[in-house]
Design an enzyme around this catalytic site. Sequence first.
Site, PDB file in Angstrom:
ATOM      1  N   TYR A 258     -32.576 -55.377  43.592  1.00 40.00           N
ATOM      2  CA  TYR A 258     -32.339 -55.979  42.273  1.00 40.00           C
ATOM      3  C   TYR A 258     -31.750 -57.390  42.427  1.00 40.00           C
ATOM      4  O   TYR A 258     -32.232 -58.347  41.803  1.00 40.00           O
ATOM      5  CB  TYR A 258     -31.400 -55.075  41.480  1.00 40.00           C
ATOM      6  CG  TYR A 258     -31.149 -55.500  40.054  1.00 40.00           C
ATOM      7  CD1 TYR A 258     -32.081 -55.240  39.053  1.00 40.00           C
ATOM      8  CD2 TYR A 258     -29.968 -56.155  39.696  1.00 40.00           C
ATOM      9  CE1 TYR A 258     -31.844 -55.624  37.738  1.00 40.00           C
ATOM     10  CE2 TYR A 258     -29.727 -56.543  38.385  1.00 40.00           C
ATOM     11  CZ  TYR A 258     -30.663 -56.267  37.411  1.00 40.00           C
ATOM     12  OH  TYR A 258     -30.427 -56.650  36.103  1.00 40.00           O
TER      13      TYR A 258
ATOM     14  N   ILE B 244     -24.326 -55.426  29.758  1.00 37.45           N
ATOM     15  CA  ILE B 244     -24.784 -55.319  28.367  1.00 37.45           C
ATOM     16  C   ILE B 244     -25.145 -53.859  28.097  1.00 37.45           C
ATOM     17  O   ILE B 244     -25.865 -53.239  28.898  1.00 37.45           O
ATOM     18  CB  ILE B 244     -26.015 -56.223  28.117  1.00 37.45           C
ATOM     19  CG1 ILE B 244     -25.770 -57.667  28.599  1.00 37.45           C
ATOM     20  CG2 ILE B 244     -26.416 -56.191  26.637  1.00 37.45           C
ATOM     21  CD1 ILE B 244     -24.688 -58.437  27.893  1.00 37.45           C
TER      22      ILE B 244
ATOM     23  N   GLY C 246     -41.104 -56.838  27.926  1.00 40.04           N
ATOM     24  CA  GLY C 246     -40.106 -55.754  27.828  1.00 40.04           C
ATOM     25  C   GLY C 246     -39.405 -55.773  26.484  1.00 40.04           C
ATOM     26  O   GLY C 246     -38.183 -55.688  26.422  1.00 40.04           O
TER      27      GLY C 246
ATOM     28  N   LYS D 196     -33.405 -60.989  41.295  1.00 40.64           N
ATOM     29  CA  LYS D 196     -32.764 -61.848  40.296  1.00 40.64           C
ATOM     30  C   LYS D 196     -32.458 -63.233  40.884  1.00 40.64           C
ATOM     31  O   LYS D 196     -32.558 -64.245  40.198  1.00 40.64           O
ATOM     32  CB  LYS D 196     -31.496 -61.167  39.767  1.00 40.64           C
ATOM     33  CG  LYS D 196     -31.789 -59.883  38.975  1.00 40.64           C
ATOM     34  CD  LYS D 196     -32.497 -60.232  37.681  1.00 40.64           C
ATOM     35  CE  LYS D 196     -33.069 -59.061  36.942  1.00 40.64           C
ATOM     36  NZ  LYS D 196     -33.839 -59.445  35.754  1.00 40.64           N
TER      37      LYS D 196
ATOM     38  N   ASN E 202     -38.259 -61.074  30.204  1.00 36.00           N
ATOM     39  CA  ASN E 202     -37.127 -60.145  30.094  1.00 36.00           C
ATOM     40  C   ASN E 202     -37.363 -58.824  30.823  1.00 36.00           C
ATOM     41  O   ASN E 202     -36.411 -58.177  31.248  1.00 36.00           O
ATOM     42  CB  ASN E 202     -36.871 -59.884  28.601  1.00 36.00           C
ATOM     43  CG  ASN E 202     -35.972 -58.690  28.384  1.00 36.00           C
ATOM     44  OD1 ASN E 202     -34.761 -58.778  28.535  1.00 36.00           O
ATOM     45  ND2 ASN E 202     -36.560 -57.539  28.056  1.00 36.00           N
TER      46      ASN E 202
ATOM     47  N   SER F 187     -29.498 -62.259  36.370  1.00 36.37           N
ATOM     48  CA  SER F 187     -28.281 -61.429  36.380  1.00 36.37           C
ATOM     49  C   SER F 187     -27.238 -62.073  37.303  1.00 36.37           C
ATOM     50  O   SER F 187     -27.601 -62.711  38.303  1.00 36.37           O
ATOM     51  CB  SER F 187     -28.633 -60.034  36.911  1.00 36.37           C
ATOM     52  OG  SER F 187     -27.467 -59.365  37.348  1.00 36.37           O
TER      53      SER F 187
ATOM     54  N   THR G 273     -39.523 -53.692  23.864  1.00 30.46           N
ATOM     55  CA  THR G 273     -39.366 -52.495  23.039  1.00 30.46           C
ATOM     56  C   THR G 273     -37.985 -51.862  23.145  1.00 30.46           C
ATOM     57  O   THR G 273     -37.686 -50.916  22.425  1.00 30.46           O
ATOM     58  CB  THR G 273     -40.424 -51.442  23.419  1.00 30.46           C
ATOM     59  OG1 THR G 273     -40.376 -51.227  24.830  1.00 30.46           O
ATOM     60  CG2 THR G 273     -41.811 -51.903  23.022  1.00 30.46           C
TER      61      THR G 273
END
Length: 245
Positions: free
Chosen positions: A155, A188, A12, A159, A90, A142, A14
């Site tokens: 999610y 973030i 990940g 995590k 990531n 996270s 980019t």
Amino acid sequence: MDFSGQKVVVSGATRGIGRAIALAFVEAGATVIGTYGGDREAARQLEQEALPFEGRLRVQRCDVAEPRQVEELFQKIEAEHDTIDVLVNNAGIRRDAVAAMMAVEDWQRVLDVNLSGTFYMSKQAILLMLKQKYGRIVHITSPMAHMGFAGQANYAASKAGQIGMMRSLAKEVAKRKITVNCVSPGFIDTDLIADLTEELRRDYKNMVPAKRFGSPGEVAAAVLFLASRNASYINGAVLEVTGGL
Ligand code: NAI
């Protein structure tokens, strides 16, 4: 920190946090293979940005949720570079909904990308790292893993799963001088949270003792530390980069 001569894989790479991590490694002298899921335009932009680094940043498409694609990626890396020194897991997605309304596909996809993807990449990286008896693996997890959040059952579970997996992998490979750790970023400022309303952004910033969101560069600094040779006795740890959340 000097990563000259080291080979680093960032999934990940980019956008957002992954992009900052990939560029920080290249600036520190490493050769980086950055992967992405499907956004070709972002991949092209990163390649453009990496031009001054004399070909030390390659961008490669690979869906981390597809074990075959991951295997092919690592076969290519082995043929070209023999082994790798660092893997940063990531790549991650969100598909939020309260459990009663969550589509089974959204539960499954988030687990497939965030958790299974982390496993597929780590398995292949460990096979290469064992050859040289050295390596650093960092998962990006996270705080939702232990806090939970309404609408993020998928999610948060993915995590939390990354942390349990990290602790097991750390024990498996410690004797071979390979460490496995997590970095846990708070809020973030990236595309991942670009859908938040202004009101929610204000509320979340108020929850953070530092009263601001973090930057991708602040996460990258923690990743580079854990990936450095200096962090040789840190294994199975979660480093929080949350502004005190
Ligand atoms: P982002 O949405 O800006 O970037 C995600 C990256 O993952 C993109 O490069 C995308 O191409 C890649 N990706 C998505 N699905 C993929 C797949 N199937 N295969 C390969 N690559 C795939 O997200 P951001 O904010 O940079 O997040 C990066 C990581 O940090 C994620 O794991 C996320 O869960 C985690 N994180 C982010 C936080 C934030 O506030 N932004 C907070 C805590 C953790």
